[in-house]
Design a protein around this motif. Structure first.
Motif, PDB file in Angstrom:
ATOM      1  N   TYR A  64       0.870  -1.189   0.000  1.00 50.83           N
ATOM      2  CA  TYR A  64       0.000   0.000   0.000  1.00 50.83           C
ATOM      3  C   TYR A  64       0.901   1.232   0.000  1.00 50.83           C
ATOM      4  CZ  TYR A  64      -3.433   3.321   2.076  1.00 50.83           C
ATOM      5  OH  TYR A  64      -4.243   4.408   2.350  1.00 50.83           O
ATOM      6  N   VAL A  65       0.833   1.994  -1.079  1.00 50.95           N
ATOM      7  CA  VAL A  65       1.638   3.211  -1.216  1.00 50.95           C
ATOM      8  C   VAL A  65       0.713   4.429  -1.130  1.00 50.95           C
ATOM      9  CG1 VAL A  65       3.276   4.475  -2.675  1.00 50.95           C
ATOM     10  CG2 VAL A  65       3.254   1.965  -2.719  1.00 50.95           C
ATOM     11  N   ARG A  66       1.035   5.326  -0.217  1.00 54.35           N
ATOM     12  CA  ARG A  66       0.259   6.581  -0.097  1.00 54.35           C
ATOM     13  C   ARG A  66       1.261   7.723   0.038  1.00 54.35           C
ATOM     14  NH1 ARG A  66      -2.693   6.490   5.115  1.00 54.35           N
ATOM     15  NH2 ARG A  66      -0.820   7.513   5.887  1.00 54.35           N
ATOM     16  N   ASN A  67       1.207   8.650  -0.901  1.00 53.64           N
ATOM     17  CA  ASN A  67       2.242   9.677  -0.978  1.00 53.64           C
ATOM     18  C   ASN A  67       1.965  10.877  -0.066  1.00 53.64           C
ATOM     19  OD1 ASN A  67       0.035  10.598  -2.760  1.00 53.64           O
ATOM     20  ND2 ASN A  67       1.415  12.300  -3.142  1.00 53.64           N
ATOM     21  N   ILE A  68       2.993  11.670   0.107  1.00 55.25           N
ATOM     22  CA  ILE A  68       2.889  12.983   0.747  1.00 55.25           C
ATOM     23  C   ILE A  68       3.260  14.007  -0.328  1.00 55.25           C
ATOM     24  CG2 ILE A  68       3.900  14.561   2.450  1.00 55.25           C
ATOM     25  CD1 ILE A  68       2.340  12.520   3.949  1.00 55.25           C
ATOM     26  N   THR A  69       2.337  14.907  -0.663  1.00 52.84           N
ATOM     27  CA  THR A  69       2.645  15.976  -1.617  1.00 52.84           C
ATOM     28  C   THR A  69       3.240  17.138  -0.838  1.00 52.84           C
ATOM     29  OG1 THR A  69       0.952  15.337  -3.224  1.00 52.84           O
ATOM     30  CG2 THR A  69       1.666  17.625  -3.265  1.00 52.84           C
ATOM     31  N   ASP A  70       4.537  17.380  -1.050  1.00 50.76           N
ATOM     32  CA  ASP A  70       5.210  18.457  -0.308  1.00 50.76           C
ATOM     33  C   ASP A  70       5.815  19.493  -1.258  1.00 50.76           C
ATOM     34  OD1 ASP A  70       7.147  16.778  -1.287  1.00 50.76           O
ATOM     35  OD2 ASP A  70       8.269  16.575   0.593  1.00 50.76           O
ATOM     36  N   ALA A  71       5.335  19.517  -2.500  1.00 51.63           N
ATOM     37  CA  ALA A  71       5.760  20.537  -3.476  1.00 51.63           C
ATOM     38  C   ALA A  71       4.897  20.417  -4.716  1.00 51.63           C
ATOM     39  CB  ALA A  71       7.219  20.329  -3.868  1.00 51.63           C
ATOM     40  N   GLY A  72       4.774  21.531  -5.443  1.00 52.80           N
ATOM     41  CA  GLY A  72       4.179  21.492  -6.781  1.00 52.80           C
ATOM     42  C   GLY A  72       2.665  21.562  -6.873  1.00 52.80           C
ATOM     43  N   HIS A  73       1.962  21.559  -5.706  1.00 55.30           N
ATOM     44  CA  HIS A  73       0.500  21.632  -5.756  1.00 55.30           C
ATOM     45  C   HIS A  73       0.112  23.101  -5.629  1.00 55.30           C
ATOM     46  CE1 HIS A  73      -3.555  19.724  -4.268  1.00 55.30           C
ATOM     47  NE2 HIS A  73      -3.688  20.509  -5.333  1.00 55.30           N
ATOM     48  N   LEU A  74      -0.262  23.694  -6.759  1.00 54.04           N
ATOM     49  CA  LEU A  74      -0.556  25.127  -6.764  1.00 54.04           C
ATOM     50  C   LEU A  74      -1.994  25.411  -6.324  1.00 54.04           C
ATOM     51  CD1 LEU A  74       1.254  26.225 -10.057  1.00 54.04           C
ATOM     52  CD2 LEU A  74       2.189  25.784  -7.788  1.00 54.04           C
TER      53      LEU A  74
END
Length: 495
Positions: A70-80
């Motif tokens: 199970y892979v769940r990411n953390i968005t810590d850049a690039g989400h405008l």
């Protein structure tokens, strides 16, 4: 034999709009990716519902005997802002407003995210990659997409050519949108003029001079596109094709549509076999919004410190409330609904504790095996937790009738009932026995209190105040707590 060989699981696939029999790419193994949070603020309740929904999926697949990555990411850049291709990065904006480093923002809200999900008793994912940890891989996949002719460079930014892609592929197949009917999902800003077409989306953005989150690339110092991050992290850890991709309904377009396009453009393969989308949460019949005050944070549920609530609720009660609705249906959150869920949860726990007190008989009036299969049937039908919960309450009725002596149950059926009840309540639904948790909490507090008294007694002895020292020892003994003095200090035991 693994349980998955005995049960036929069906999953509603968003891309086909139908329930399909689930067949993993590799027998016995499942790759599942779920879009994680953009960590620029406290995780909101709607997000929690999505992650609780996929925790249920993860738990049930494991319960069936699958080996799940199970892979769940953390968005810590690039989400405008506004999910656009122009404007300010959400994390950078928060850093500017709070006058701290962007990675301080990331750390603060990643910790908050983990703490809240832990309170809801979510299992951690197998891998939790970050966008900033995969910049090199993102640059490499952009190069591949450019080489295949599906992206172009303009003024240091790289854009995906949606019209070119649509000539040989079906852009819009997940969301059901036709390209010619699409209205751009971005605001009309100056940077839009870099695009050949308004439907195109950014793979790499050149950073403006004031943009503090930036990395070197062959095209410019800049940052990756939000959609690209998930394509890279899912394919790196699960392969170019994997089983399940999940997220909130609001991500279906453009985020997931763009993920499909990027994956197909880079590899020529269909990246995901089953798309799953969790529905939204409303509050008192209206959309949650901070601006109107119709909003609630998870911690406010636990403390009751919110005008929408008359009291606090245990995290497991809030989880139980969310699982009483199917993950694909809209769920309305209210004080009354939580109160009703709390009553139901307590009834369920009372019945569970009653199981140890039931007397067995020679015959069973409750068909446990048939009931057990109905529990599996519910979960096999696209993870239908409300139907599973209804089946558990059928068992609650039977348990109470048996307890009253109006019906019987054999020893073997009682063991089967206990195991099934335990497995579905705690393993699959992920609920927590609040009585047991309270006992553990009390034990921790008791130990802390006795340690404090041991310290006070040691101070009294050091000051030659033997009267106080003996009084502490003797009064603890009267309460059933015996102190033992040894070379390494004083310990205690309960008599």
């Amino acid at each position: 034999m693994a349980l998955y060989n005995e049960q036929e699981l069906k999953i509603y696939n968003s891309i086909s709009g139908e329930k399909e029999v689930f067949k993993p790419i590799n027998e016995g193994n499942i790759g599942m990716y779920v879009c994680g949070p953009t960590v620029y603020s406290n995780v909101h309740l709607g997000n929690c519902r999505t992650f609780i929904s996929f925790d249920l999926v993860f738990r049930y697949l494991k319960h069936l005997g699958y080996k799940v990555r199970y892979v769940r990411n953390i968005t810590d850049a690039g989400h405008l802002e506004n999910d656009a291709d122009s404007g300010e990065d959400r994390i950078a904006k928060k850093a500017r407003l709070e006058q701290i480093e962007p990675m301080e923002v990331v750390q603060k809200y990643t910790v908050d995210f983990h703490n809240i999900l832990q309170k809801f008793n979510n299992l951690p994912p197998s891998i939790e990659p970050t966008a900033t940890g995969h910049i090199v891989e993102q640059i490499e996949i952009i190069k591949e997409i450019i080489e295949k002719g599906y992206a172009y460079v303009e003024n240091g930014s790289v854009y995906f050519d949606v019209l070119k892609f649509n000539e040989s592929h079906d852009y819009g197949k997940l969301s059901g949108r036709k390209l010619e009917d699409m209205i751009p999902n971005t605001r009309e800003l100056t940077a839009q003029s870099d695009k050949k077409n308004p439907q195109d989306f950014a793979l790499w953005k050149k950073a403006e001079p004031q943009h503090i989150m930036r990395w070197p690339s062959p095209w410019s110092d800049g940052f990756p596109g939000w959609h690209l991050e998930c394509t890279v992290m899912s394919s790196k850890y699960l392969g170019e094709e994997f089983d399940i991709h999940g997220g909130g309904m609001d991500l279906k377009f453009p985020h997931h549509e763009c993920e499909i396009a990027q994956g197909e453009a880079a590899t020529g393969k269909n990246p995901v076999h089953y798309w799953m989308h969790a529905n939204m949460l409303t509050l008192n019949g209206k959309k949650m919004a901070k601006s109107t005050g119709n909003n609630i944070l998870p911690n406010e549920i636990f403390t009751g410190d919110n005008p929408n609530l008359e009291k606090g609720f245990a995290p497991t009660v809030a989880r139980f409330f969310m699982l009483q609705a199917h993950y694909r249906s809209i769920l309305d959150f209210s004080n009354e609904a939580l109160l009703a869920s709390e009553k139901g949860f307590n009834r369920l726990m009372d019945a569970y504790h009653l199981l140890d007190e039931l007397k067995t008989s020679e015959k069973s009036s409750f068909e446990v095996a048939a009931w057990k299969q109905k529990c599996y049937d519910a979960m096999n039908d696209d993870f239908n937790s409300p139907i599973l919960i209804a089946q558990l309450f059928e068992a609650v009725k039977q348990i109470n009738v048996i307890n009253e002596g109006k019906a019987g149950i054999t020893a073997s059926d009682l063991e089967e009932l206990k195991k099934t009840f335990h497995d579905f309540i705690f393993e699959v639904l992920g609920l927590v026995d609040t009585a047991e948790a309270a006992d553990n909490d009390t034990g921790t507090k008791l130990a802390g209190t006795v340690e404090l008294l041991i310290k006070l007694r040691a101070e009294a002895r050091a000051n030659k105040d033997f009267a106080t020292s003996d009084k502490i020892r003797d009064q603890l003994l009267e309460l059933g707590i015996q102190l033992k003095d040894g070379k390494e200090g004083t310990s205690f035991s309960l008599n």
